[in-house]
Design an enzyme around this catalytic site. Structure first.
Site: not given
Ligand code: UGA
Length: 428
Positions: A150, A153, A207, A252, A259, A326
């Protein structure tokens, strides 16, 4: 219409189950947590995800909940495994739930089943699932194992399910390929069919690559601070190159959630176990940890003495539109600031309830303005939309010291400085 069983009614399982039901399939969601199943039957969800409650409600007739794997497996042709694969202390993935579920599936198989791993698992897990089922199966019944990782997000999972960039199907047989391609037929997205190991690797590699992008931009942000450049402009300039792309270049406080930190660890660990030292991932993790220290240093630089100062933290979840805390950088940073004697007031639109379990001695506030009132410093940790339209003239009037630390670079520094704020972003 297919009969589907989803084992593991956590985040991935529930979203996947509700979305497959919306596509017209009959879905049985299973979980060994009896209390959770009781709540789900009453439409009480264990977490917040925009639109999920409504989608589950809409598809009540096609969705059912049970704590019996046997019940779910017997009535279904496709069985998805969506149980948790948490990190062990050494960073490897704990696959004991996957093993237990595979064993129970073997005991419950009554006719052909396609067993699909959807949870994020290290490469070669499919092989182990197949072996476990073979070892425990009672009758001589045909089954296939597949990998269908999967890419949802949190906060936008439903949209991601119906509009994915790609669907990955890792299979060993034509039959398994046919069942899964038919299942995903209503979704307009490229389908890539691979072997099982490649599919498993696609998830870990994707990821880890995204996490690498974030650590890379955070490292560049540190250089920007050293020379007085602006990371938002640097990222914009880099992102305009279509080979690099704009997304995941926001500097950030470091990545969090259930994940990226776990998957980077697990990918590093499995690579090492297989005989390859994936040091790049070690550095990705190290930069991510250091980034939290950098934020704490910004607070110290701005306040000088942190002890007894009131810090208003806006945002506790690891990202907006979720109540998930988390591995949220906000939580670690608050704990460190508390150790230094800071008094924390906090506000988050959704994550305060969950934070109360892990953060003590925090004054939780009903809105932004109650949080910032009489504070010495505002620390914005999550880029919730609600935080983007703050009335800063009002904020300046009600806080003790107009200091703003914007760890997500969501505000215009010039405007805030003009208003009289001491503004600190990340990498600018
Ligand atoms: C992530 C992946 O984006 C999904 O494709 C994947 O399905 C999911 O993990 C999973 O393995 O289940 P998610 O953990 O929901 O999704 O969140 P993201 O939107 O990817 O963000 C992850 C982290 O990176 C957050 O802490 C966010 O703040 C940080 N982030 C994201 C940044 O610091 N900078 C960015 O430019 C983007």
């Amino acid at each position: 219409m297919k009969n589907i069983c989803i084992i593991g009614s956590g985040y991935v399982g529930l979203v996947t189950g509700a979305c497959f039901a919306e596509l017209g399939n009959k879905v049985i969601c299973v979980d060994n947590d009896v209390k959770k199943i009781k709540m789900l039957k009453k439409n009480i969800l264990p977490f917040y995800e925009p639109g999920l409650k409504e989608l589950i409600n809409k598809n009540r007739s096609k969705l059912s909940f049970t704590s019996s794997i046997k019940d779910g497996v017997e009535k279904s042709e496709i069985v998805f495994i969506t149980v948790g694969t948490p990190s062990r202390d050494d960073g490897s993935a704990d696959l004991s739930c996957v093993e237990r579920v595979a064993t129970e599936i073997a005991h419950s198989i009554n006719n052909y089943k396609l067993i699909v791993e959807k949870s994020t698992v290290p490469v070669e897990t499919g092989e182990k699932v197949k072996y476990t089922i073979k070892r425990n199966i009672v009758k001589k019944i045909e089954f296939d194992v597949a990998s269908n990782p999967e890419f949802l997000r949190e906060g936008q999972a439903i949209n991601d399910f119906f509009h994915p960039d790609r669907i990955i199907i890792g299979v060993e047989t034509k039959k398994a390929e046919k069942i899964l391609t038919e299942l995903y037929k209503p979704i307009c997205a490229p389908i890539l069919v691979t072997d099982i190991k490649s599919a498993e690797l696609i998830k870990h590699a994707s990821n880890s690559f995204l996490a690498t992008k974030i650590s890379f931009i955070n490292a560049v942000a540190n250089i920007c601070e050293l020379v007085g450049a602006d990371i938002t402009k640097v990222a914009e300039g880099m992102g305009l190159d279509s080979r690099i792309g704009k997304s995941f270049l926001n500097a950030g406080p470091g990545f969090g959630g259930s994940c990226f930190p776990k998957d980077v660890d697990a990918f590093y660990w499995i690579s090492k176990k297989l005989g390859y030292d994936f040091n790049l991932l070690y550095e990705v993790k190290k930069i991510n940890e250091t980034q939290k220290q950098n934020i704490i240093k910004k607070v110290e630089d701005a306040l000088w003495i942190v002890a007894n100062k009131i810090i208003a933290v806006l945002g506790l979840s690891f990202k907006p539109d979720t109540d998930d805390i988390r591995m949220s950088p906000a939580i670690d940073i608050i704990k460190s600031l508390q150790k230094k004697g800071a008094k924390i007031k906090a506000y988050d639109p959704k994550a305060m309830k969950k934070s109360k379990d892990v953060l003590k001695n925090v004054e939780y506030c009903k809105d932004i303005y109650s949080a910032v009132k009489n504070s010495d410093c505002i620390l914005v940790m999550t880029e919730w939309n609600e935080f983007k339209n703050i009335d800063f003239e009002k904020v300046k009037r009600i806080m003790k010291n107009p200091i703003l630390i914007d760890t997500r670079n969501i505000y215009n520094p010039e405007k805030l400085i003009k208003l009289g704020f001491v503004y600190k972003g990340v990498g600018r």
